[in-house]
Design an enzyme around this catalytic site. Structure first.
Site, PDB file in Angstrom:
ATOM      1  N   THR A 111      35.438 -37.041  74.347  1.00  0.00           N
ATOM      2  CA  THR A 111      35.675 -35.715  73.780  1.00  0.00           C
ATOM      3  C   THR A 111      35.141 -34.609  74.694  1.00  0.00           C
ATOM      4  O   THR A 111      35.786 -33.572  74.879  1.00  0.00           O
ATOM      5  CB  THR A 111      35.030 -35.598  72.383  1.00  0.00           C
ATOM      6  OG1 THR A 111      35.648 -36.538  71.498  1.00  0.00           O
ATOM      7  CG2 THR A 111      35.191 -34.202  71.819  1.00  0.00           C
ATOM      8  N   SER A 150      44.968 -35.345  70.728  1.00  0.00           N
ATOM      9  CA  SER A 150      43.582 -35.688  70.412  1.00  0.00           C
ATOM     10  C   SER A 150      42.947 -36.168  71.707  1.00  0.00           C
ATOM     11  O   SER A 150      43.657 -36.558  72.648  1.00  0.00           O
ATOM     12  CB  SER A 150      43.536 -36.804  69.359  1.00  0.00           C
ATOM     13  OG  SER A 150      42.263 -37.417  69.307  1.00  0.00           O
ATOM     14  N   THR A 151      41.644 -36.155  71.758  1.00  0.00           N
ATOM     15  CA  THR A 151      40.986 -36.809  72.887  1.00  0.00           C
ATOM     16  C   THR A 151      41.484 -38.235  73.040  1.00  0.00           C
ATOM     17  O   THR A 151      41.629 -38.747  74.150  1.00  0.00           O
ATOM     18  CB  THR A 151      39.460 -36.825  72.683  1.00  0.00           C
ATOM     19  OG1 THR A 151      38.963 -35.484  72.736  1.00  0.00           O
ATOM     20  CG2 THR A 151      38.755 -37.667  73.731  1.00  0.00           C
ATOM     21  N   ASN A 152      41.807 -38.854  71.896  1.00  0.00           N
ATOM     22  CA  ASN A 152      42.084 -40.285  71.887  1.00  0.00           C
ATOM     23  C   ASN A 152      43.431 -40.667  72.479  1.00  0.00           C
ATOM     24  O   ASN A 152      43.697 -41.859  72.678  1.00  0.00           O
ATOM     25  CB  ASN A 152      41.963 -40.823  70.462  1.00  0.00           C
ATOM     26  CG  ASN A 152      40.608 -40.528  69.866  1.00  0.00           C
ATOM     27  OD1 ASN A 152      39.662 -40.211  70.594  1.00  0.00           O
ATOM     28  ND2 ASN A 152      40.494 -40.610  68.547  1.00  0.00           N
ATOM     29  N   THR A 197      32.511 -77.293 106.928  1.00  0.00           N
ATOM     30  CA  THR A 197      32.550 -77.391 105.468  1.00  0.00           C
ATOM     31  C   THR A 197      31.156 -77.804 104.999  1.00  0.00           C
ATOM     32  O   THR A 197      30.500 -78.636 105.646  1.00  0.00           O
ATOM     33  CB  THR A 197      33.589 -78.434 104.998  1.00  0.00           C
ATOM     34  OG1 THR A 197      33.275 -79.706 105.578  1.00  0.00           O
ATOM     35  CG2 THR A 197      34.992 -78.018 105.410  1.00  0.00           C
ATOM     36  N   SER A 328      14.251 -53.743 112.907  1.00  0.00           N
ATOM     37  CA  SER A 328      12.917 -54.021 112.395  1.00  0.00           C
ATOM     38  C   SER A 328      11.935 -52.960 112.852  1.00  0.00           C
ATOM     39  O   SER A 328      12.056 -52.412 113.951  1.00  0.00           O
ATOM     40  CB  SER A 328      12.451 -55.397 112.879  1.00  0.00           C
ATOM     41  OG  SER A 328      11.099 -55.627 112.517  1.00  0.00           O
ATOM     42  N   SER A 329      10.969 -52.704 112.008  1.00  0.00           N
ATOM     43  CA  SER A 329       9.882 -51.790 112.366  1.00  0.00           C
ATOM     44  C   SER A 329       8.723 -52.533 113.018  1.00  0.00           C
ATOM     45  O   SER A 329       7.751 -51.920 113.440  1.00  0.00           O
ATOM     46  CB  SER A 329       9.387 -51.053 111.115  1.00  0.00           C
ATOM     47  OG  SER A 329       8.898 -51.991 110.172  1.00  0.00           O
ATOM     48  N   LYS A 334      15.175 -56.604 117.618  1.00  0.00           N
ATOM     49  CA  LYS A 334      15.921 -57.228 116.528  1.00  0.00           C
ATOM     50  C   LYS A 334      17.017 -56.287 116.028  1.00  0.00           C
ATOM     51  O   LYS A 334      16.771 -55.115 115.778  1.00  0.00           O
ATOM     52  CB  LYS A 334      14.983 -57.588 115.381  1.00  0.00           C
ATOM     53  CG  LYS A 334      15.590 -58.486 114.322  1.00  0.00           C
ATOM     54  CD  LYS A 334      14.498 -58.972 113.360  1.00  0.00           C
ATOM     55  CE  LYS A 334      15.004 -60.048 112.427  1.00  0.00           C
ATOM     56  NZ  LYS A 334      15.920 -59.506 111.409  1.00  0.00           N
TER      57      LYS A 334
END
Length: 477
Positions: A111, A150-152, A197, A328-329, A334
């Site tokens: 609505t 209607s909203t519906n 696999t 990486s920190s 990396k």
């Protein structure tokens, strides 16, 4: 919540009223009192209607079609009709989208969304008529813009149109990604590698075959998305509140669908039973499942890309993903597979959104499903994330992948999996014994066959040539 229209505030207001009383509305705003209440009530996600232009455009299309139909029925004066149509056309041309400020997640079965559209269109129409915003006696959000609706019926119809148009954009992005996989399939057609696999050596294949499989599996999703989105062509305009059509002319549904088809360019059809159509959300469930299926496939492909590029020294290292950022920190040098990782995370969100759609559809009661807003939010979020994710995957990952050709070939030559090719020539039992002995002695299958005199060198070279094991061929037993 930050109001997207706040930059227009001058401090001046206009007085509006609704069922609950009077409120001061900033004079510059095209929306009115009911939208203002929705802003106060539903500060939920921070994601508002204007995040999704296709939805705003579709709301304007629905309102324009209703105005055309009501005028044709003699219910709406020509001047008011023309003003409403001008306002709707401006919206579909991209204007006033910042006035659609209601949160995507809301109570009231949509609505607030419907009223946001009604108020913006009415106030813009008033300006076209030469009046000021809020002078609703000349063009009213409900009496004129929402006439026969209607909203519906208006809200779900707009949502379906918007999803159809959003799906077109999603499919275009998907097709572009597929082309990238196809291009890589051609580029890698000559690169021999080991297929696997259960994460174990299986039989040789080409890297091109691997990437072509990705292209094909995603191509299936183009068909599935387009098939399921066609369910949205059936709409319930004219149903009004619950499907009985109360407060609408008997000829209104046919006329509004005619105008909506012309305005939207879509082959919309009226549902055969409007009571059923007003409460049913099955089409959303079906389409959501197709969106989820795409996400699942993208996530599986991303898993593969991370495995194939793992290493570089201690993993498979068959392909190189383009480096996007330091990984990486703490670990110098990396580089992580950040693009496939983000696609995985998008997929997790989409899978969760599909569950939300399922639960919301199941939670409907009697003649209306009040949970449509969360269904709508979930679907639009999934589409937007997938579009962005697939573009990112294409341009920042797939297009830049390179093959480690020698690494791929050496793993084939050293693989026990080569013994599979000997089955038709020396039998399964003898092949099994060869595989076991090769593992224990660390000798190659090739050397053991010659050592045991099972086949001549010429026979063996022909049989075990990796190029001969990536497609069917006639056996010379």
């Amino acid at each position: 919540m930050v109001n997207p229209a706040s930059q227009y505030e001058s401090g001046a207001t206009r007085l509006e009223h609704d069922l609950l009383g009077e409120r001061e509305v900033p004079a510059e705003y095209y929306y009115g009192v009911q939208t203002l209440r929705a802003l106060e009530n539903f500060n939920i996600s921070g994601v508002t209607l204007n995040f999704y232009p296709d939805l705003i455009d579709a709301l304007a299309m629905v309102k324009q079609a209703a105005a055309e139909a009501n005028h044709e029925l003699g219910l709406l004066e020509p001047t008011i009709k023309d003003a409403i149509i001008k306002a709707c056309t401006e919206i579909t041309n991209g204007k006033f989208h910042n006035q659609f400020v209601v949160d995507m997640i809301q109570g009231g079965a949509g609505t607030s969304t419907n009223m946001n559209a009604n108020e913006v269109i009415a106030n813009r129409a008033l300006e076209h008529l030469g009046y000021s915003k809020g002078e609703y006696q000349y063009c009213h959000p409900l009496n004129h813009v929402n006439m026969s609706q209607s909203t519906n019926d208006a809200y779900p119809t707009a949502v379906k149109i918007a999803l159809i148009n959003s799906n077109k954009k999603l499919v275009r992005v998907l097709e572009s990604l597929i082309e990238s996989f196809r291009a890589k399939a051609k580029e890698f057609a000559h690169v021999i590698k080991m297929g696997r696999t259960q994460l174990q050596d299986a039989v040789p294949m080409t890297l091109g075959q691997e990437f072509e499989a990705y292209a094909v599996t995603l191509s299936e999703e183009v068909e599935r998305l387009n098939q399921n989105v066609r369910l949205f062509l059936e709409v319930n305009m004219g149903a009004t509140a619950i499907g009985t059509g109360i407060n609408s002319d008997p000829d209104y549904p046919e006329k509004v669908i005619k105008h909506l088809r012309k305005i939207s360019g879509l082959d919309l059809v009226l549902a055969s039973n409007l009571v059923e159509a007003t409460q049913d959300t099955g089409a959303f469930v079906m389409y959501s499942s197709a969106v989820k299926r795409l996400a699942v496939k993208l996530s599986k492909i991303s898993n593969d890309l991370r495995l194939l590029s793992s290493g570089p020294r201690t993993g498979l290292n068959e392909i190189n993903l383009p480096p996007m950022q330091p990984g990486s920190s703490i670990m110098p040098g990396k580089v992580n597979p950040v693009i496939p990782e983000v696609v995985n995370q998008i997929a997790f969100k989409v899978i969760g959104n599909d569950l939300t759609v399922t639960l919301a559809a199941e939670g409907g009661q009697l003649e209306l499903n009040v949970f449509e807003p969360v269904i709508v939010q979930s679907l639009f979020e999934s589409i937007e994330m997938l579009k962005n994710g697939m573009n990112t995957l294409k341009y920042r990952c797939i297009d830049g992948i390179t093959a480690n050709e020698e690494r791929c070939r050496s793993m084939v030559h050293n693989s026990i999996g080569l013994v599979t090719a000997l089955n038709p020539y020396i039998g399964y039992e003898a092949s099994t014994q060869l595989a076991k002995e090769a593992l224990v002695t660390n000798k190659s299958v090739y050397d053991l066959v010659l050592q045991k005199g099972l086949l001549s060198k010429q026979q063996l070279d022909t049989i075990l040539a990796p190029e001969n094991m990536v497609k069917p061929r006639k056996l010379n037993l």
